[in-house]
Every structure is written in structure tokens, then in C-alpha cells.
Design an enzyme around this catalytic site. Structure first.
Site, short mmCIF file in Angstrom:
data_model
loop_
_atom_site.label_atom_id
_atom_site.label_comp_id
_atom_site.label_asym_id
_atom_site.label_seq_id
_atom_site.Cartn_x
_atom_site.Cartn_y
_atom_site.Cartn_z
N TYR A 1 2.91 9.74 -0.20
CA TYR A 1 3.98 9.13 0.63
C TYR A 1 5.35 9.38 -0.02
CZ TYR A 1 0.08 6.42 2.66
OH TYR A 1 -1.10 6.02 3.23
N ASP B 1 0.84 -1.20 0.00
CA ASP B 1 0.00 0.00 0.00
C ASP B 1 0.88 1.25 0.00
OD1 ASP B 1 -2.95 1.05 0.72
OD2 ASP B 1 -1.49 2.23 1.86
N LYS C 1 -2.61 5.98 -4.36
CA LYS C 1 -3.74 6.87 -4.06
C LYS C 1 -3.52 8.26 -4.66
CE LYS C 1 -3.80 4.62 0.48
NZ LYS C 1 -2.40 4.50 0.90
N HIS D 1 -7.56 9.53 -2.12
CA HIS D 1 -6.91 9.44 -0.80
C HIS D 1 -7.65 10.25 0.27
CE1 HIS D 1 -2.64 9.20 1.17
NE2 HIS D 1 -3.58 8.98 2.05
N1 LIG Z 1 -5.51 6.29 3.70
C1 LIG Z 1 -4.93 6.97 4.66
O1 LIG Z 1 -5.25 8.15 4.88
C2 LIG Z 1 -3.88 6.32 5.49
C3 LIG Z 1 -3.47 6.90 6.69
C4 LIG Z 1 -2.50 6.26 7.46
C5 LIG Z 1 -1.95 5.06 7.00
N2 LIG Z 1 -2.35 4.51 5.81
C6 LIG Z 1 -1.79 3.22 5.30
O2 LIG Z 1 -1.97 2.22 6.32
C7 LIG Z 1 -0.70 1.65 6.64
C8 LIG Z 1 -0.66 1.17 8.07
O3 LIG Z 1 -0.91 2.22 8.96
P1 LIG Z 1 0.23 2.96 9.82
O4 LIG Z 1 1.55 2.68 9.24
O5 LIG Z 1 -0.14 4.39 9.95
O6 LIG Z 1 0.06 2.31 11.26
P2 LIG Z 1 0.16 0.81 11.85
O7 LIG Z 1 0.52 -0.16 10.80
O8 LIG Z 1 -1.08 0.59 12.66
O9 LIG Z 1 1.31 0.96 12.92
C9 LIG Z 1 2.65 1.14 12.56
C10 LIG Z 1 3.43 1.30 13.85
O10 LIG Z 1 3.26 0.14 14.66
C11 LIG Z 1 4.53 -0.43 14.98
N3 LIG Z 1 4.36 -1.90 14.88
C12 LIG Z 1 4.31 -2.68 13.77
N4 LIG Z 1 4.12 -3.97 14.09
C13 LIG Z 1 4.04 -4.02 15.45
C14 LIG Z 1 3.84 -5.06 16.38
N5 LIG Z 1 3.68 -6.32 15.99
N6 LIG Z 1 3.81 -4.77 17.70
C15 LIG Z 1 3.97 -3.47 18.11
N7 LIG Z 1 4.17 -2.44 17.28
C16 LIG Z 1 4.19 -2.70 15.95
C17 LIG Z 1 5.51 0.12 13.97
O11 LIG Z 1 6.78 0.30 14.57
P3 LIG Z 1 8.14 -0.42 14.02
O12 LIG Z 1 8.37 0.11 12.64
O13 LIG Z 1 9.15 0.03 15.01
O14 LIG Z 1 7.88 -1.89 14.05
C18 LIG Z 1 4.90 1.49 13.62
O15 LIG Z 1 5.33 2.47 14.55
C19 LIG Z 1 0.27 2.81 6.34
O16 LIG Z 1 1.62 2.43 6.33
C20 LIG Z 1 -0.29 3.29 5.03
O17 LIG Z 1 0.10 2.43 3.98
C21 LIG Z 1 -3.31 5.13 5.06
#
Ligand SMILES: NC(=O)c1ccc[n+]([C@@H]2O[C@H](COP(=O)([O-])OP(=O)(O)OC[C@H]3O[C@@H](n4cnc5c(N)ncnc54)[C@H](OP(=O)(O)O)[C@@H]3O)[C@@H](O)[C@H]2O)c1
Length: 291
Positions: A52, A47, A77, A110
Site C-alpha cells: 500500500y 490494516d 503484510k 499478502h
Molecule cells: N489482503 C488483501 O488482498 C486486501 C485487498 C483489499 C483490501 N484489503 C484491506 O481491507 C480494507 C477494506 O477493504 P477496501 O478498502 O478494499 O473496501 P471496503 O472497506 O469494503 O470499501 C471501501 C469503499 O466503501 C466506501 N464506504 C465506506 N464506508 C461506507 C458506508 N458506510 N456506506 C457506503 N460506502 C462506504 C468508501 O468510500 P468513501 O471513502 O467515499 O467513504 C470506499 O469507496 C482495505 O482498506 C485494506 O486494508 C486487503
């Protein structure tokens, strides 16, 4: 290697229920390394987004893996500076060029802010790109019930996906009902609460994790997948890329699902309906700064 299941979107395109998120992974080698590791761990669904600023490294990591393109599912997006028919058409071409790909599997609006005609124009450009084979499936993101009702009735086709903030503390129950009525698949952004430590140490989740010999991250992701949500957690740590994926060898019971359903707090970290969101986003991400 874990066997990742797929589900069919409302346009019959199959999407792997588990992928890899790339928000905040910089295009300075960080994104390339992380996506390469994720591919090594067995993940094929990535994704990304124009905003980004890392589509290039996503595309390069996919190409350099030597794995055939059709084994991947790539999402990007359209940013809100590129709404309107002509601008969106151009932006789709730019994404294809940056990714260095002939097609994108899923392309999303997006952030849904602007005049109705601008968003409808962008959607039309996405529909045409789909008809031309440049995009396989089209959807939206960050649409609340209110925003959905403002724009989607003006679309000629139904989005296949709505990507929204979703985790056990924010289960979007009203939106889920509307998406179900329209046969739209919900994708979770922030499936691990963006690293929210309260969520990751919640006593109910810790208890269920112990019972299954899993960690809390795995319980959260398994819960989401069992609810029919698509997840793509982000991590820069190779060991977590592997462990987050180990959710296809166990099942949560209905009682456990109900215990986690009861954790919903009814709000998340971001409210797309709040005043000033568009301006905040435009101030934070300028995708044309280097044009
Ligand atoms: N459409 C939108 O507006 C929008 C907004 C936000 C995000 N997104 C998409 O959604 C994806 C995922 O969301 P996100 O990256 O914001 O948040 P997330 O995946 O919920 O959380 C990422 C965080 O969690 C930590 N983490 C990962 N695995 C873990 C585990 N097993 N235990 C504890 N901590 C863990 C990571 O740290 P470490 O790296 O230190 O492991 C990182 O700090 C994004 O990367 C993006 O592609 C889309």
C-alpha cells in the site's frame, strides 16, 4: 465512544474485531489524515501492507496521536517480491523501520503465489520474528481452499488469520468450514464490497436497516462481526468513520442473520485461483521500484 470488542486468535493474541483499512490511501498526507481521523473516532486497529506504500504515514499517525503503542493493533503484510527466508527477514525489518515501531501486531503473507519453498521460507522468517518479539501474530491472506492445501501443510505452525474477500454477497462458505476446523480467524477485506452499490442498496439489507434505525453499511458490518469475522472498512469521510463504528449497540436476530446468509452469491470480485493473478499483481505493485 463505541466499545470495540476483541477476540482471541489461536495463539492467544487479542485482536479488536473492528479496524480501519488503508488500501489506496496515498502516502502524501492522505493516509496520515485518514488514520488520524480514524484514531480520533476511537479506532485502534489499523490494516496496512508493504504494497500500500503507506506504512510510514500509518506509523506517523499512530505516534503523533500520543496514545501508547500498546493500545494499538497494527497489521502489515509481506509482498510477493519478498518471499524466501532471507528476503522476508529483510522485508520485516523494512516494515518495522517504515512504521517506526518496535513490533507489528499481525504480519500476513499478502498474496500466496510462488514455489512452496519460497513461501515456506518466508513463513519461517515470520515465525522467527514472532519468537524474537518483532511480530505478535502471523497469518496469511487470499488463501482459497486450494491454495491453503498447497502451502499450509508445509508450515510448522498454523496461521492465526486468513484475510480474504468477504461480504454478504461472498460468504466463502467452504473456506469458512476449513478455517473453523483449523481454529483460524477470518478477516474480511472489502467488508462493504469495496463500495458495491448493489450490495449497499440490497432490499433485504435496506429493510433490516430500517427496522434497527441503522444504515446499510452498519448492518453489513454488524452481520460480519456477528459471524465472527474481523472487519476494517476503509473510508476517507470522517462521518463514516464514526457511523461505521456504531455497530456495538444493537444485535441482529437469528432470523435476520439467516436472511443475510441467504444473500450469498458464492463468488466475489477477485478469484485468487485464476490463471495469471501473480503476474497481474506483480505488474500492479512493485515494492522495490525505488530501491
Ligand atoms: N489482503 C488483501 O488482498 C486486501 C485487498 C483489499 C483490501 N484489503 C484491506 O481491507 C480494507 C477494506 O477493504 P477496501 O478498502 O478494499 O473496501 P471496503 O472497506 O469494503 O470499501 C471501501 C469503499 O466503501 C466506501 N464506504 C465506506 N464506508 C461506507 C458506508 N458506510 N456506506 C457506503 N460506502 C462506504 C468508501 O468510500 P468513501 O471513502 O467515499 O467513504 C470506499 O469507496 C482495505 O482498506 C485494506 O486494508 C486487503
Amino acid at each position: 465512544m463505541a466499545h470495540i470488542t476483541t477476540i482471541k486468535l489461536n495463539d492467544n493474541v487479542a485482536i479488536p474485531v473492528f479496524g480501519f483499512g488503508t488500501f489506496l490511501l496515498a502516502n502524501d498526507g492522505t493516509c496520515y489524515n485518514a488514520v488520524s481521523e480514524a484514531i480520533k473516532a476511537g479506532i485502534r486497529h489499523i490494516d496496512t501492507a508493504v504494497a500500500y506504500f503507506n506504512e510510514q504515514e500509518v506509523g506517523k499517525a499512530v505516534k503523533d496521536s500520543g496514545i501508547p503503542r500498546e493500545e494499538f493493533f497494527i497489521t502489515s503484510k509481506l509482498w510477493l517480491q519478498d518471499f524466501g527466508y532471507e528476503a522476508a527477514k529483510k522485508a520485516i525489518e523494512t516494515s518495522l523501520r517504515k512504521l517506526n515501531m518496535d513490533y507489528i501486531d499481525l504480519y500476513l503473507i499478502h498474496q500466496p503465489y510462488g514455489e512452496v519453498e519460497e513461501i515456506v521460507g518466508a513463513w519461517k522468517a515470520m515465525e522467527e520474528a514472532k519468537a524474537e518479539g518483532k511480530i505478535r501474530s502471523i497469518g496469511v491472506s487470499n488463501m482459497t481452499v486450494k491454495i491453503w492445501r498447497k502451502f499450509v501443510p508445509h508450515f510448522n505452525t498454523m496461521p492465526s488469520v486468513n484475510q480474504v474477500e468477504w461480504n454478504p454477497y461472498f460468504q466463502q462458505k467452504e473456506l469458512m468450514k476449513l478455517m473453523k476446523e483449523n481454529n483460524v480467524t477470518v478477516e474480511s477485506w472489502g467488508p462493504l464490497g469495496q463500495g458495491n452499490q448493489e450490495l449497499l442498496s440490497d432490499p433485504v439489507l435496506v429493510k433490516i436497516a430500517k427496522a434497527h434505525g441503522k444504515d446499510v453499511g452498519q448492518i453489513i458490518l454488524r452481520f460480519e462481526v456477528q459471524e465472527g469475522i474481523i472487519v476494517f472498512p476503509k473510508t476517507t469521510k470522517p462521518e463514516r468513520m464514526k457511523s461505521n463504528l456504531e455497530i456495538f449497540d444493537f444485535e441482529l436476530s437469528e432470523d435476520e442473520m439467516n436472511e443475510i446468509r441467504a444473500l450469498d452469491k458464492g463468488h466475489g470480485s477477485h478469484n485468487p485461483d485464476a490463471d495469471g493473478v501473480k503476474e497481474m499483481l506483480l505488474g500492479a505493485f512493485d515494492v522495490h521500484a525505488n530501491d
